[in-house]
Design an enzyme around this catalytic site. Structure first.
Site, mmCIF file in Angstrom:
data_model
loop_
_atom_site.group_PDB
_atom_site.id
_atom_site.type_symbol
_atom_site.label_atom_id
_atom_site.label_comp_id
_atom_site.label_asym_id
_atom_site.label_seq_id
_atom_site.Cartn_x
_atom_site.Cartn_y
_atom_site.Cartn_z
ATOM 1 N N SER A 3 -97.624 22.408 100.320
ATOM 2 C CA SER A 3 -97.406 22.883 101.632
ATOM 3 C C SER A 3 -97.896 24.643 101.567
ATOM 4 O O SER A 3 -97.918 25.331 103.155
ATOM 5 C CB SER A 3 -95.934 22.305 102.376
ATOM 6 O OG SER A 3 -95.732 23.242 100.809
ATOM 7 N N HIS A 14 -102.208 17.657 102.998
ATOM 8 C CA HIS A 14 -100.968 17.671 103.659
ATOM 9 C C HIS A 14 -100.848 16.772 104.624
ATOM 10 O O HIS A 14 -101.028 16.893 105.293
ATOM 11 C CB HIS A 14 -101.420 19.139 103.954
ATOM 12 C CG HIS A 14 -99.602 19.746 104.009
ATOM 13 N ND1 HIS A 14 -99.206 20.172 104.814
ATOM 14 C CD2 HIS A 14 -98.539 19.797 102.853
ATOM 15 C CE1 HIS A 14 -97.641 20.061 105.046
ATOM 16 N NE2 HIS A 14 -97.784 19.631 104.061
ATOM 17 N N GLU A 33 -103.666 17.655 107.317
ATOM 18 C CA GLU A 33 -104.384 18.741 107.335
ATOM 19 C C GLU A 33 -105.072 18.935 105.969
ATOM 20 O O GLU A 33 -104.570 18.586 105.279
ATOM 21 C CB GLU A 33 -102.811 19.598 107.202
ATOM 22 C CG GLU A 33 -102.260 20.041 108.163
ATOM 23 C CD GLU A 33 -101.134 21.449 107.818
ATOM 24 O OE1 GLU A 33 -101.018 22.476 109.313
ATOM 25 O OE2 GLU A 33 -100.877 21.347 106.844
ATOM 26 N N ASN A 92 -96.950 24.523 108.825
ATOM 27 C CA ASN A 92 -96.240 25.152 108.185
ATOM 28 C C ASN A 92 -96.102 26.013 108.708
ATOM 29 O O ASN A 92 -94.752 26.971 108.575
ATOM 30 C CB ASN A 92 -96.319 25.258 107.081
ATOM 31 C CG ASN A 92 -94.902 23.700 106.131
ATOM 32 O OD1 ASN A 92 -94.192 22.915 107.047
ATOM 33 N ND2 ASN A 92 -95.171 23.303 105.550
HETATM 34 N N1 3HC Z 1 -92.894 1.941 107.628
HETATM 35 C C1 3HC Z 1 -93.543 2.234 108.450
HETATM 36 N N2 3HC Z 1 -92.667 1.893 109.595
HETATM 37 C C2 3HC Z 1 -91.377 2.721 110.068
HETATM 38 C C3 3HC Z 1 -90.448 3.073 108.594
HETATM 39 C C4 3HC Z 1 -91.030 3.263 106.767
HETATM 40 N N3 3HC Z 1 -90.785 2.989 105.830
HETATM 41 N N4 3HC Z 1 -89.897 3.812 108.632
HETATM 42 C C5 3HC Z 1 -89.716 3.716 110.108
HETATM 43 N N5 3HC Z 1 -90.699 3.086 110.474
HETATM 44 C C6 3HC Z 1 -91.484 3.527 111.872
HETATM 45 C C7 3HC Z 1 -90.029 2.429 112.738
HETATM 46 O O1 3HC Z 1 -90.454 1.618 112.604
HETATM 47 C C8 3HC Z 1 -89.890 3.500 114.243
HETATM 48 O O2 3HC Z 1 -91.494 2.895 114.622
HETATM 49 P P1 3HC Z 1 -91.620 2.170 116.433
HETATM 50 O O3 3HC Z 1 -91.246 3.634 117.113
HETATM 51 O O4 3HC Z 1 -92.895 2.250 116.299
HETATM 52 O O5 3HC Z 1 -90.367 1.881 117.077
HETATM 53 C C9 3HC Z 1 -90.472 4.593 113.148
HETATM 54 O O6 3HC Z 1 -90.567 4.999 112.472
HETATM 55 C C10 3HC Z 1 -89.454 5.319 114.220
HETATM 56 O O7 3HC Z 1 -88.386 5.127 113.055
HETATM 57 P P2 3HC Z 1 -86.818 4.935 112.754
HETATM 58 O O8 3HC Z 1 -86.675 4.259 114.587
HETATM 59 O O9 3HC Z 1 -86.101 4.881 111.563
HETATM 60 O O10 3HC Z 1 -86.046 6.720 112.973
HETATM 61 P P3 3HC Z 1 -86.397 7.252 114.118
HETATM 62 O O11 3HC Z 1 -86.454 6.955 115.651
HETATM 63 O O12 3HC Z 1 -84.770 7.735 114.229
HETATM 64 O O13 3HC Z 1 -87.187 8.680 113.581
HETATM 65 C C11 3HC Z 1 -88.267 10.093 111.707
HETATM 66 C C12 3HC Z 1 -87.063 8.612 112.279
HETATM 67 C C13 3HC Z 1 -89.667 9.153 112.234
HETATM 68 C C14 3HC Z 1 -87.738 10.866 110.619
HETATM 69 C C15 3HC Z 1 -87.634 11.142 113.374
HETATM 70 O O14 3HC Z 1 -86.442 11.691 113.300
HETATM 71 C C16 3HC Z 1 -88.467 12.579 113.195
HETATM 72 O O15 3HC Z 1 -90.082 12.275 113.035
HETATM 73 N N6 3HC Z 1 -88.173 13.099 112.748
HETATM 74 C C17 3HC Z 1 -89.184 14.545 112.864
HETATM 75 C C18 3HC Z 1 -89.665 14.168 110.476
HETATM 76 C C19 3HC Z 1 -90.434 15.936 111.076
HETATM 77 O O16 3HC Z 1 -90.606 16.948 111.833
HETATM 78 N N7 3HC Z 1 -91.718 15.933 110.029
HETATM 79 C C20 3HC Z 1 -92.618 16.762 109.575
HETATM 80 C C21 3HC Z 1 -91.388 17.653 108.581
HETATM 81 S S1 3HC Z 1 -92.281 19.293 107.405
HETATM 82 C C22 3HC Z 1 -93.445 18.409 106.813
HETATM 83 O O17 3HC Z 1 -93.672 17.456 106.311
HETATM 84 C C23 3HC Z 1 -93.597 19.293 105.684
HETATM 85 C C24 3HC Z 1 -93.655 20.077 104.026
HETATM 86 O O18 3HC Z 1 -95.014 20.248 103.683
HETATM 87 C C25 3HC Z 1 -92.082 20.211 104.355
#
Ligand code: 3HC
Length: 290
Positions: free
Chosen positions: A120, A141, A153, A191
Site C-alpha cells: 500500500s 493494490h 489500483e 492511501n
Molecule cells: N463475500 C461476498 N460478499 C460479502 C461478504 C463476503 N465475504 N461479506 C459481505 N458481503 C456483502 C454483503 O452481502 C453486502 O452486500 P449487499 O450490499 O449487496 O447486501 C455487502 O457486502 C456489505 O456487507 P455487510 O452487510 O456484512 O456489512 P456492512 O454493510 O456493515 O459493510 C463494510 C461492511 C463493507 C466493511 C463497510 O463497513 C465498508 O465499506 N467499510 C469501509 C471499508 C473501507 O474503507 N475499506 C478500505 C480500507 S483502506 C484499505 O484497505 C487500503 C489499505 O492499503 C490500508
C-alpha cells in the site's frame, strides 16, 4: 499473450486470503503460500469464513463455494509457483522481505509470468529492481475487505511495460474489480488521501475535539462514510496504518503523513484493532465490537 490460468498469492493474512478468494472465485487455480503452517491455517480459516458468509448472504451458491475451495491450494513452499502465470504478493510491509521473495521467484517462475505487489505504500520500482523482469512488474493494490471492495489500483512503476499494464488491468477486470491507474508514488491514489484523514482523526481525538463515538458518528451520518475513522482504523489494523504512515512520511517529509504519538503508543502496546481484540474499541474472538 500467454493465458493466465494459475495465480500464486504470497501471504495469507487479511489481504492475501481475500485476494486468493477473489482469484479462485473468478475461476483461476490459486496457490497460496505462507511461511508456516500456523499462518497458513489461519488464512485458510479466513477464506472459509468469508465463503460461508457469502453463501449465507446469497452471494454464492453452495456448489460454487465447493468449486472455489477446490481451486485453492495451500503451501508453505515456493516450489508450486513455478507453474503460475501471475503472482500477487501480500506479505508484511517490509521492503527487504518483499525483495527477497521476488528474487527467489524470479529464478523459479516462467519468463512470461507477471509479478505484482499489493503493497500500500512501498515503492514498486524497488521491488522490481530485485528481479530481472522490471518490465513485467507492477503494483496491484486491493482494499479491505477484498471480496467486497470493488476498487483495485493498478500501479505503473518506472520500468513497467505498456503490455504489462494492459495485462494487469485486464486481470483486475477478470476478478470483477474496477481498476484505476496510479503512479508509483507512496500511497498511490487512495492511501495518499485516506491516510492523512485517518491520522488527522487521531490528532483531533488527542486534542479533545470529540469522543471516539462522536467523531465516528459525525463522519458516518454527516458524510455518509460506511465506517467512522476509528472504526476503520481498527478494521484496517493500527499496526498497518502505522507502518504505512511511517513509509509515507519518509517518502514525502510532510507533517500530514507523520504518525501521531497516540498511534505509536497503541501499536507498541499491541492494540492493533479488531485483529488483536483491542484498538480504539474492544472486540470479541469473532471480531464483533463489544
Ligand atoms: N463475500 C461476498 N460478499 C460479502 C461478504 C463476503 N465475504 N461479506 C459481505 N458481503 C456483502 C454483503 O452481502 C453486502 O452486500 P449487499 O450490499 O449487496 O447486501 C455487502 O457486502 C456489505 O456487507 P455487510 O452487510 O456484512 O456489512 P456492512 O454493510 O456493515 O459493510 C463494510 C461492511 C463493507 C466493511 C463497510 O463497513 C465498508 O465499506 N467499510 C469501509 C471499508 C473501507 O474503507 N475499506 C478500505 C480500507 S483502506 C484499505 O484497505 C487500503 C489499505 O492499503 C490500508
Amino acid at each position: 499473450m500467454p493465458d493466465i490460468r494459475r495465480v500464486g498469492v504470497l501471504g495469507a493474512g487479511l489481504m492475501g486470503s481475500g485476494i486468493a478468494e477473489v482469484c479462485a472465485k473468478a475461476g483461476y487455480e490459486v496457490v497460496v503460500r505462507e511461511v508456516d503452517e500456523k499462518a497458513l491455517a489461519a488464512g485458510r480459516r479466513r477464506i472459509e469464513q468469508s465463503l460461508s458468509k457469502a453463501i449465507e448472504r446469497g452471494k454464492l451458491t453452495a456448489s460454487d463455494g465447493e468449486a472455489i475451495r477446490k481451486r485453492l491450494r495451500f503451501s508453505t513452499s515456493l516450489e508450486e509457483f513455478s507453474s503460475v502465470g501471475f503472482v500477487i504478493e501480500a506479505i508484511v510491509e517490509n521492503l527487504e522481505a518483499k525483495r527477497e521473495v521476488f528474487k527467489a521467484l524470479d529464478a523459479l517462475c516462467a519468463p512470461h509470468a507477471i509479478f505484482c505487489s499489493n503493497t500500500s505504500s512501498l515503492t514498486i520500482a524497488e521491488m522490481a529492481a530485485a528481479t530481472a523482469r522490471p518490465d513485467r512488474f507492477a503494483g496491484l493494490h486491493f482494499f479491505n475487505p477484498v471480496p467486497v471492495m470493488k476498487l483495485v489500483e493498478v500501479v505503473r512503476a518506472i520500468g513497467t511495460s505498456d503490455e504489462t499494464v494492459a495485462r494487469v488491468t485486464a486481470f483486475a477486470r477478470s476478478l470483477g474489480k474496477e481498476p484505476i491507474a496510479a503512479r508509483d508514488n507512496s500511497g498511490f491514489v487512495v492511501n495518499r488521501l485516506l491516510v492523512p484523514f485517518l491520522l488527522d482523526a487521531i490528532r483531533a481525538y488527542e486534542q479533545g475535539v470529540g469522543s471516539l463515538e462522536d467523531v465516528d458518528t459525525g463522519m458516518k451520518l454527516g458524510c455518509a462514510h460506511p465506517m467512522g475513522p476509528f472504526e476503520l482504523l481498527d478494521y484496517v489494523g493500527l499496526d498497518t496504518v502505522y507502518a504505512i504512515a511511517e513509509i509515507m512520511f519518509t517518502e514525502y517529509r510532510e507533517a500530514r503523513f507523520a504518525p501521531p504519538p497516540l498511534l505509536k503508543r497503541m501499536v507498541v502496546a499491541g492494540r492493533y484493532g479488531r485483529k488483536s481484540g483491542r484498538g480504539f474499541f474492544e472486540y470479541d474472538e469473532r471480531g464483533n465490537r463489544k
